[in-house]
Design a protein around this motif. Structure first.
Motif, PDB file in Angstrom:
ATOM      1  N   LEU A   1       0.966  -1.124   0.096  1.00 12.36           N
ATOM      2  CA  LEU A   1      -0.108   0.010  -0.207  1.00 12.36           C
ATOM      3  C   LEU A   1       0.955   1.084  -0.097  1.00 12.36           C
ATOM      4  CD1 LEU A   1      -2.809  -1.209   2.584  1.00 12.36           C
ATOM      5  CD2 LEU A   1      -3.011  -0.848   0.212  1.00 12.36           C
ATOM      6  N   GLU A   2       2.176   1.078   0.412  1.00 14.09           N
ATOM      7  CA  GLU A   2       3.050   2.256   0.363  1.00 14.09           C
ATOM      8  C   GLU A   2       3.237   2.734  -1.049  1.00 14.09           C
ATOM      9  OE1 GLU A   2       3.227  -0.272   2.248  1.00 14.09           O
ATOM     10  OE2 GLU A   2       3.842   0.306   4.295  1.00 14.09           O
ATOM     11  N   THR A   3       3.059   1.905  -1.945  1.00 13.26           N
ATOM     12  CA  THR A   3       3.259   2.486  -3.365  1.00 13.26           C
ATOM     13  C   THR A   3       2.267   3.632  -3.729  1.00 13.26           C
ATOM     14  OG1 THR A   3       1.742   0.842  -4.142  1.00 13.26           O
ATOM     15  CG2 THR A   3       4.343   0.361  -4.196  1.00 13.26           C
ATOM     16  N   ILE A   4       1.152   3.356  -3.089  1.00 11.39           N
ATOM     17  CA  ILE A   4       0.163   4.770  -3.551  1.00 11.39           C
ATOM     18  C   ILE A   4       0.062   5.785  -2.267  1.00 11.39           C
ATOM     19  CG2 ILE A   4      -1.328   3.259  -5.046  1.00 11.39           C
ATOM     20  CD1 ILE A   4      -3.000   2.692  -2.555  1.00 11.39           C
ATOM     21  N   GLY A   5       0.948   5.620  -1.493  1.00 12.58           N
ATOM     22  CA  GLY A   5       1.102   6.699  -0.184  1.00 12.58           C
ATOM     23  C   GLY A   5       0.225   6.154   0.781  1.00 12.58           C
ATOM     24  N   ILE A   6       0.005   5.096   1.060  1.00 11.68           N
ATOM     25  CA  ILE A   6      -0.667   4.702   2.216  1.00 11.68           C
ATOM     26  C   ILE A   6       0.392   3.876   3.394  1.00 11.68           C
ATOM     27  CG2 ILE A   6      -2.574   3.376   3.313  1.00 11.68           C
ATOM     28  CD1 ILE A   6      -4.116   3.887   0.626  1.00 11.68           C
ATOM     29  N   ASP A   7       0.534   4.577   4.450  1.00 12.01           N
ATOM     30  CA  ASP A   7       1.323   3.657   5.285  1.00 12.01           C
ATOM     31  C   ASP A   7       0.535   3.086   6.416  1.00 12.01           C
ATOM     32  OD1 ASP A   7       0.560   5.631   7.009  1.00 12.01           O
ATOM     33  OD2 ASP A   7       2.577   6.795   7.133  1.00 12.01           O
ATOM     34  N   ARG A   8       1.372   2.294   7.115  1.00 13.53           N
ATOM     35  CA  ARG A   8       0.468   1.498   8.220  1.00 13.53           C
ATOM     36  C   ARG A   8      -0.527   2.343   8.905  1.00 13.53           C
ATOM     37  NH1 ARG A   8      -1.754  -3.136   8.335  1.00 13.53           N
ATOM     38  NH2 ARG A   8       0.035  -3.725   7.332  1.00 13.53           N
ATOM     39  N   PRO A   9       0.052   3.371   9.806  1.00  6.66           N
ATOM     40  CA  PRO A   9      -0.916   4.271  10.468  1.00  6.66           C
ATOM     41  C   PRO A   9      -2.287   4.607   9.546  1.00  6.66           C
ATOM     42  CG  PRO A   9       1.099   4.728  11.032  1.00  6.66           C
ATOM     43  CD  PRO A   9       1.293   3.997   9.912  1.00  6.66           C
ATOM     44  N   THR A  10      -1.853   5.255   8.548  1.00  7.66           N
ATOM     45  CA  THR A  10      -3.147   5.431   7.567  1.00  7.66           C
ATOM     46  C   THR A  10      -4.123   4.383   7.349  1.00  7.66           C
ATOM     47  OG1 THR A  10      -1.701   7.208   6.528  1.00  7.66           O
ATOM     48  CG2 THR A  10      -3.618   6.593   5.449  1.00  7.66           C
ATOM     49  N   HIS A  11      -3.721   3.146   7.082  1.00  7.84           N
ATOM     50  CA  HIS A  11      -4.222   2.193   6.732  1.00  7.84           C
ATOM     51  C   HIS A  11      -5.261   1.530   7.956  1.00  7.84           C
ATOM     52  CE1 HIS A  11      -4.879  -2.549   5.683  1.00  7.84           C
ATOM     53  NE2 HIS A  11      -5.622  -1.598   5.045  1.00  7.84           N
ATOM     54  N   ASP A  12      -4.533   1.768   9.153  1.00 13.98           N
ATOM     55  CA  ASP A  12      -5.356   1.425  10.420  1.00 13.98           C
ATOM     56  C   ASP A  12      -6.367   2.435  10.739  1.00 13.98           C
ATOM     57  OD1 ASP A  12      -3.417  -0.641  10.977  1.00 13.98           O
ATOM     58  OD2 ASP A  12      -2.284   0.250  12.416  1.00 13.98           O
ATOM     59  N   VAL A  13      -6.142   3.696  10.347  1.00 18.52           N
ATOM     60  CA  VAL A  13      -7.235   4.612  10.554  1.00 18.52           C
ATOM     61  C   VAL A  13      -8.418   4.528   9.587  1.00 18.52           C
ATOM     62  CG1 VAL A  13      -7.935   7.180  10.439  1.00 18.52           C
ATOM     63  CG2 VAL A  13      -5.965   6.338  11.678  1.00 18.52           C
ATOM     64  N   TYR A  14      -7.922   4.046   8.192  1.00 22.05           N
ATOM     65  CA  TYR A  14      -8.944   3.973   7.077  1.00 22.05           C
ATOM     66  C   TYR A  14     -10.001   2.533   7.708  1.00 22.05           C
ATOM     67  CZ  TYR A  14     -11.082   3.004   2.560  1.00 22.05           C
ATOM     68  OH  TYR A  14     -11.689   3.073   1.597  1.00 22.05           O
ATOM     69  N   ARG A  15      -9.324   1.684   8.077  1.00 20.58           N
ATOM     70  CA  ARG A  15     -10.089   0.364   8.515  1.00 20.58           C
ATOM     71  C   ARG A  15     -10.840   0.705   9.651  1.00 20.58           C
ATOM     72  NH1 ARG A  15      -8.850  -4.623   7.800  1.00 20.58           N
ATOM     73  NH2 ARG A  15      -8.947  -5.143   9.942  1.00 20.58           N
ATOM     74  N   SER A  16     -10.340   1.358  10.694  1.00 20.19           N
ATOM     75  CA  SER A  16     -11.265   1.813  11.699  1.00 20.19           C
ATOM     76  C   SER A  16     -12.517   2.541  11.365  1.00 20.19           C
ATOM     77  CB  SER A  16     -10.400   2.579  12.880  1.00 20.19           C
ATOM     78  OG  SER A  16      -9.250   1.853  13.225  1.00 20.19           O
ATOM     79  N   LEU A  17     -12.400   3.463  10.398  1.00 24.38           N
ATOM     80  CA  LEU A  17     -13.433   4.044  10.167  1.00 24.38           C
ATOM     81  C   LEU A  17     -14.328   3.398   9.128  1.00 24.38           C
ATOM     82  CD1 LEU A  17     -11.754   7.657   9.451  1.00 24.38           C
ATOM     83  CD2 LEU A  17     -13.291   7.164  11.413  1.00 24.38           C
ATOM     84  N   LEU A  18     -14.055   2.378   8.370  1.00 24.51           N
ATOM     85  CA  LEU A  18     -14.746   1.531   7.549  1.00 24.51           C
ATOM     86  C   LEU A  18     -15.869   0.624   8.636  1.00 24.51           C
ATOM     87  CD1 LEU A  18     -12.560   0.202   4.767  1.00 24.51           C
ATOM     88  CD2 LEU A  18     -14.662   1.631   4.372  1.00 24.51           C
ATOM     89  N   LEU A  19     -15.097   0.278   9.646  1.00 24.73           N
ATOM     90  CA  LEU A  19     -15.878  -0.683  10.648  1.00 24.73           C
ATOM     91  C   LEU A  19     -16.678   0.318  11.516  1.00 24.73           C
ATOM     92  CD1 LEU A  19     -12.805  -2.992  11.671  1.00 24.73           C
ATOM     93  CD2 LEU A  19     -14.888  -3.637  10.161  1.00 24.73           C
ATOM     94  N   HIS A  20     -16.162   1.374  11.801  1.00 25.93           N
ATOM     95  CA  HIS A  20     -17.020   2.230  13.145  1.00 25.93           C
ATOM     96  C   HIS A  20     -17.009   3.674  12.295  1.00 25.93           C
ATOM     97  CE1 HIS A  20     -16.374  -0.936  15.610  1.00 25.93           C
ATOM     98  NE2 HIS A  20     -14.987  -0.946  15.406  1.00 25.93           N
ATOM     99  N   PRO A  21     -17.976   3.830  11.299  1.00 24.31           N
ATOM    100  CA  PRO A  21     -18.070   5.422  10.866  1.00 24.31           C
ATOM    101  C   PRO A  21     -18.566   6.567  11.884  1.00 24.31           C
ATOM    102  CG  PRO A  21     -19.333   3.505   9.481  1.00 24.31           C
ATOM    103  CD  PRO A  21     -18.883   3.051  10.963  1.00 24.31           C
TER     104      PRO A  21
END
Length: 326
Positions: A2-22
């Protein structure tokens, strides 16, 4: 990945959290993910920049499908890549045309079989071309003593490339380089990748032979600044190849000590010195040919005279002939 499109691990964790808990707030995300406030804010900014997140009026964050938000970005990159490929194809075609023109004009320029290369820079450029074009072997005489460490280092990439292509490389230096750590180190490295290096007391001139088709020799062996001759006449190239082979057979591999001689016989180095003394060369001329200092020549000459039991150069030559050394 995911780093190839500018998404590091913290960014991915935040995105997943909001997908599960809007409905989660910034504080909720911090608490549940263990990220700091700065890390969460940076992740939200990055997600918003990538259009993966929209901030609603009530400060809620609404995730967006990556297919909708990132597809246009990838399409732009694909278009840019296609444009680069097209430009590269055009550049390749231009290079091929220019190379063909260069080869044609170069052949016309040297159609006499001998091309005069004016000045040191022209010689270096042509030698680089010949080395790149070599397919079987490069043979070299290197008179004048040790090369600088920088010069040896600069030549390594091309030497390694040629050896990797199966081009045999044989080089003859003067014996004097055995006392130069940089040259010995280079020769050791060259042997490790397939090259061969030998030494002799003296060399007739600087010379480079490429395959069995071309030879480069100086216009004036005493002044390399005048340039060189690129020779392609088969008979002349063959004669110079035979000269190289004769010297090579009598040379000693660098890394191997010169063979001992009979107690009363001169070494190859001493024989070479005696021949140059007999030929009337000055100390300066002998120093250039042997690649040593003037002081070394004078010391070796004095040692020879003492060994022969004579007081002059003339007597040394006569005594050397009487003993069968010359």
């Amino acid at each position: 990945m995911l780093e190839t499109i500018g998404i590091d691990r913290p960014t991915h964790d935040v995105y997943r959290s909001l997908l599960l808990h809007p409905s989660w707030t910034l504080e909720d995300i911090e608490r549940e993910t263990g990220l700091t406030t700065a890390e969460v804010r940076a992740a939200l900014d990055r997600l918003t920049q990538l259009s993966l997140l929209h901030e609603a009026a009530d400060h809620q964050f609404v995730p967006v499908s990556p297919d909708i938000s990132l597809s246009p970005l990838l399409l732009r990159k694909e278009a840019e890549l296609d444009e680069q490929r097209a430009r590269l194809s055009q550049e390749r075609a231009a290079l091929a045309a220019l190379t063909s023109e260069y080869a044609s004009l170069a052949a016309h320029r040297s159609d006499s079989g001998v091309e005069r290369l004016e000045g040191v820079h022209a010689v270096r450029v042509r030698l680089m071309e010949l080395a790149h074009q070599a397919t079987s072997e490069v043979r070299t005489f290197v008179p004048g003593g040790a090369l600088s460490a920088a010069a040896l280092e600069a030549g390594r990439p091309l030497d390694e490339q040629n050896l990797a292509r199966g081009v045999r490389m044989r080089t003859v230096y003067l014996d004097s380089v055995r006392n130069d750590p940089a040259t010995v180190s280079y020769a050791t490295w060259l042997a490790s990748v397939g090259g061969e290096t030998r030494t002799v007391p003296t060399l007739p001139m600087r010379m480079i032979l490429c395959d069995h088709t071309s030879a480069v020799i100086p216009i004036d062996a005493e002044d390399s600044r005048q340039g060189a001759l690129l020779i392609r006449y088969p008979s002349m190239v063959q004669a110079l190849e035979e000269l190289f082979d004769l010297v090579w057979e009598n040379a000693v591999p660098l890394g191997t000590a010169p063979q001992g001689v009979a107690e009363d016989a001169p070494s190859d180095r001493e024989t070479a010195l005696l021949k140059m003394l007999a030929a009337g060369l000055t100390d300066e001329g002998i120093a250039r040919k042997m690649g040593v200092s003037l002081r070394t020549v004078r010391r070796n000459t004095a040692d020879l005279q003492k060994r022969l039991g004579v007081l002059s150069r003339f007597q040394a030559g006569a005594e050397a002939v009487r003993r069968g050394w010359l």
